[in-house]
Design an enzyme around this catalytic site. Structure first.
Site: not given
Ligand code: UD1
Ligand code: UDP
Length: 370
Positions: A210
């Protein structure tokens, strides 16, 4: 010495923050502390947010700022403004943030400006790649935090190299170990995900990716998908892909298709995901937390990035960087399959499962002598 109860504000906003803060919340509950959860609402879909409160049996957040889905430059401003308003009203003694997201940055800026003690859990991680927003956030937040809770010796070394005041740095381990240990058995009992997906133990791969650097660029995303195709062609076992909403949106926007053998599911809850990780033959990921969990569960990992801040997993030979080159993804998978933690390396560099207890103890101790 203060004679009133220390009040703690726990700020979180995304899936990994909910998971890694859960043991800290539990510790606050156990000790009967005065605390509250402030959710920025960065993640908001049921499968990215609410499901983790349910799986981890967490109390609801006292505040939810509902900032999700907006561009970062706007989101950070709204978060800082609204977090500041909550902190002015609640007047906590300490604010705890975890990791490297924009929710962490906003929470840290708000607490710092108001002179509230800022505690950073998972301090000291460095990928040394400043093109990653998360790396920039890590450096900023570490340098304005009052107490740095460092998960590993490598993270401590990173801070030493940057000349941090070591009086404020504590090696506590990472609460992800606490979360995995607290929930692995519950997951065994409660979830039937393998049966539901008709999967056999060690007879499938698990993948997640992601990172903005990987999925926001069509070319890199295409290369990862090609890499997964090569892996399926070689091993002929399913590749399970609980897809992050960002990745789903980008695959659709770029009009890409998943290759044969890659099976998309909705994002999984924590208990189901633990089951999927634990029984996988190998995990291919660009997630930070999943690199740690793969190590904790003893499952080999291939990281779909050119660098990592989880250096320990590489040193202990349970993780290999493959970047996004399809051939390298296949080669790394071939090399890592069947890899086990070496006998002499059984000590977990991420901690002993008592990180939350240590973090809370340190916060209370530090507060006593204010
Ligand atoms: C964010 C964090 C990243 C982390 C990740 C965990 C930042 C800069 N990035 O990235 O470090 O690894 O979370 O998963 O803070 N969206 C949904 N539903 C949700 C969440 C997101 O639809 O509940 C979609 C939306 O279109 C949103 C996009 O995903 O704009 C990106 O979400 P965002 O929280 O901005 O960044 P992540 O890629 O989730
Ligand atoms: N995770 C989860 N369901 C999923 C994918 C990830 O519960 O479908 C959990 C995973 O066990 C870990 C955390 O989410 O604890 C990692 O989150 P993510 O990869 O979104 O973010 P990052 O760690 O890269 O910031």
């Amino acid at each position: 010495m203060k004679n009133y109860k220390t009040k703690i504000c726990i700020i979180l906003g995304t899936r990994p923050e909910i998971i890694k803060m859960a043991p800290i919340v539990r510790e606050c509950q156990k000790k009967g502390l005065d605390y509250f959860i402030l959710h920025t609402g960065q993640h908001y879909s049921q499968k990215m947010d609410e499901i983790f409160f349910k799986d981890l049996n967490l109390p609801g957040s006292k505040y939810n700022l509902k900032t999700g889905g907006q561009p970062y430059r706007k989101q950070v401003g709204i978060m800082v403004k609204n977090i500041t308003a909550v902190l002015l009203k609640e007047k906590p003694d300490a604010v705890v943030v975890q990791g490297d997201t924009i929710s962490v940055l906003a929470g840290a800026l708000a607490a710092n400006k108001l002179g509230i003690k800022l505690v950073h859990h998972e301090a000291g991680l460095r990928s040394h790649d400043t093109s990653m927003l998360e790396e920039v956030i890590r450096v900023i937040v570490d340098h304005i935090s009052d107490l740095l809770m460092v998960p590993t010796e490598d993270a401590l070394k990173n801070l030493q190299q940057e000349g941090k005041d070591l009086g404020k740095v504590f090696v506590t381990g990472n609460t992800i170990v606490d979360a995995v240990l607290q929930n692995a058995k519950i997951a065994d009992k409660k979830t039937k995900i393998l049966k539901k997906l008709k999967l056999k133990n060690r007879d499938y791969f698990l993948t997640t990716f992601h990172r903005a650097e990987n999925v926001d660029k069509k070319e890199r995303l295409e290369k990862i998908l090609k890499g997964l195709e090569l892996v399926f062609c070689k091993f002929n076992i399913p590749i399970i892909f609980p897809i992050h909403p960002r990745t789903k949106n980008k695959i659709s926007e770029f009009k890409l298709a998943l290759p044969k053998g890659v099976f998309e599911t909705e994002p999984a809850g924590f208990l189901e995901f633990l089951q999927l990780e634990k029984n996988a033959k190998l995990i291919l990921t660009d997630s930070g937390g999943i690199q740690e969990e793969a190590f904790i569960l003893g499952v080999p990992c291939v990281t779909l990035r050119d660098n990592t801040e989880r250096s320990e997993t590489i040193k202990l030979k349970m993780n290999m960087l493959a970047g996004t080159n399809p051939k390298k993804i296949l080669e790394a998978t071939e090399k890592m399959i069947g890899r086990k933690i070496a006998k002499g390396d059984k000590k977990n560099p991420f901690g002993d499962g008592k990180a939350a207890e240590k973090i809370i103890r340190i916060i209370l101790e530090e507060q006593k002598y204010e």
